[in-house]
Write a protein that holds these residues in place. Structure first.
Motif, mmCIF file in Angstrom:
data_model
loop_
_atom_site.group_PDB
_atom_site.id
_atom_site.type_symbol
_atom_site.label_atom_id
_atom_site.label_comp_id
_atom_site.label_asym_id
_atom_site.label_seq_id
_atom_site.Cartn_x
_atom_site.Cartn_y
_atom_site.Cartn_z
ATOM 1 N N THR A 179 3.905 -54.659 -11.204
ATOM 2 C CA THR A 179 3.477 -53.421 -11.844
ATOM 3 C C THR A 179 4.544 -53.003 -12.848
ATOM 4 O OG1 THR A 179 4.480 -52.136 -10.078
ATOM 5 C CG2 THR A 179 2.150 -52.688 -9.849
ATOM 6 N N PRO A 180 4.108 -52.566 -13.992
ATOM 7 C CA PRO A 180 5.111 -52.165 -14.985
ATOM 8 C C PRO A 180 5.837 -50.897 -14.547
ATOM 9 C CG PRO A 180 2.905 -51.690 -15.762
ATOM 10 C CD PRO A 180 2.764 -52.439 -14.478
ATOM 11 N N SER A 181 7.088 -50.798 -14.951
ATOM 12 C CA SER A 181 7.899 -49.648 -14.603
ATOM 13 C C SER A 181 7.442 -48.441 -15.421
ATOM 14 C CB SER A 181 9.367 -49.943 -14.896
ATOM 15 O OG SER A 181 10.135 -48.781 -14.689
ATOM 16 N N LYS A 182 7.469 -47.278 -14.826
ATOM 17 C CA LYS A 182 7.081 -46.064 -15.537
ATOM 18 C C LYS A 182 8.222 -45.555 -16.419
ATOM 19 C CE LYS A 182 3.725 -44.637 -12.112
ATOM 20 N NZ LYS A 182 3.309 -43.623 -11.162
#
Length: 193
Positions: A179-182
């Motif tokens: 999951t991409p980092s926020k």
């Protein structure tokens, strides 16, 4: 009746069961019927955990009958004892043994190998706790053998990469997408030589 009227076993028509006759009536095809060869499909995890083979069913039924007999014999022996503590524990002994025999029976009726294995294993521990070690060893051995068979099948499936999780969780070790980092992290500056 002449000797010519008597037919040898090879000349007599083969008697067929009602199921065979009904199957032929339901699935009629023109021409001679050819029996299909049965496919030997590999045993699935569900079958190894749930399905008891004939040998295991017979052993389970025999050990369940013996468990009921041991419960009755132990109860009457303890009930007739002159020792007060043994005489008072006769009813609890009978209830404990009948619960164990009932679990064995449930495992056989539901045809669950794992349930029968655990029930036999715990019944053997129960026998050993009451001091009947030969019976305890027999039941622990039978239960351990059934549990070992279940574990071997699951081990083979795990090595083969087959699904061995439950219906709710799905297969384990499935790839999870990153999951991409926020939080934005700017790229680092490269050093120049």
């Amino acid at each position: 009746m002449d000797n010519n009227d008597v037919k040898t076993p090879e000349q007599r028509p083969r008697s067929r069961s009602v199921a065979e006759i009904a199957r032929e009536l339901w699935h009629q095809k023109p021409g001679a019927r050819v029996a299909r060869p049965e496919k030997n499909l590999p045993i699935t995890t569900k079958e190894i955990v749930n399905g008891l083979d004939h040998r295991e069913t017979l052993l389970g039924i025999g050990l369940t009958v013996i468990a009921g007999a041991l419960a009755a014999i132990g109860y009457f022996y303890q009930h007739a004892s002159s020792t007060k503590s043994v005489h008072q524990n006769a009813t609890s002994f009978l209830i404990a043994m009948l619960v164990g025999a009932g679990m064995l029976l449930v495992g056989i009726l539901l045809r669950r190998r794992a349930l029968l294995g655990f029930a036999a294993f715990f019944f053997g521990l129960e026998q050993a706790s009451f001091g009947f070690f030969p019976g305890g060893i027999i039941y622990i051995g039978f239960g351990g053998w059934l549990i070992w068979r279940v574990m071997q099948k699951q081990k083979v499936d795990r090595i083969a990469g087959l699904h061995y999780g439950t219906v709710d969780t799905g297969p384990r070790n499935r790839p999870i997408a990153a999951t991409p980092s926020k939080r934005y992290t700017p790229p680092k500056k490269r050093r120049r030589r």
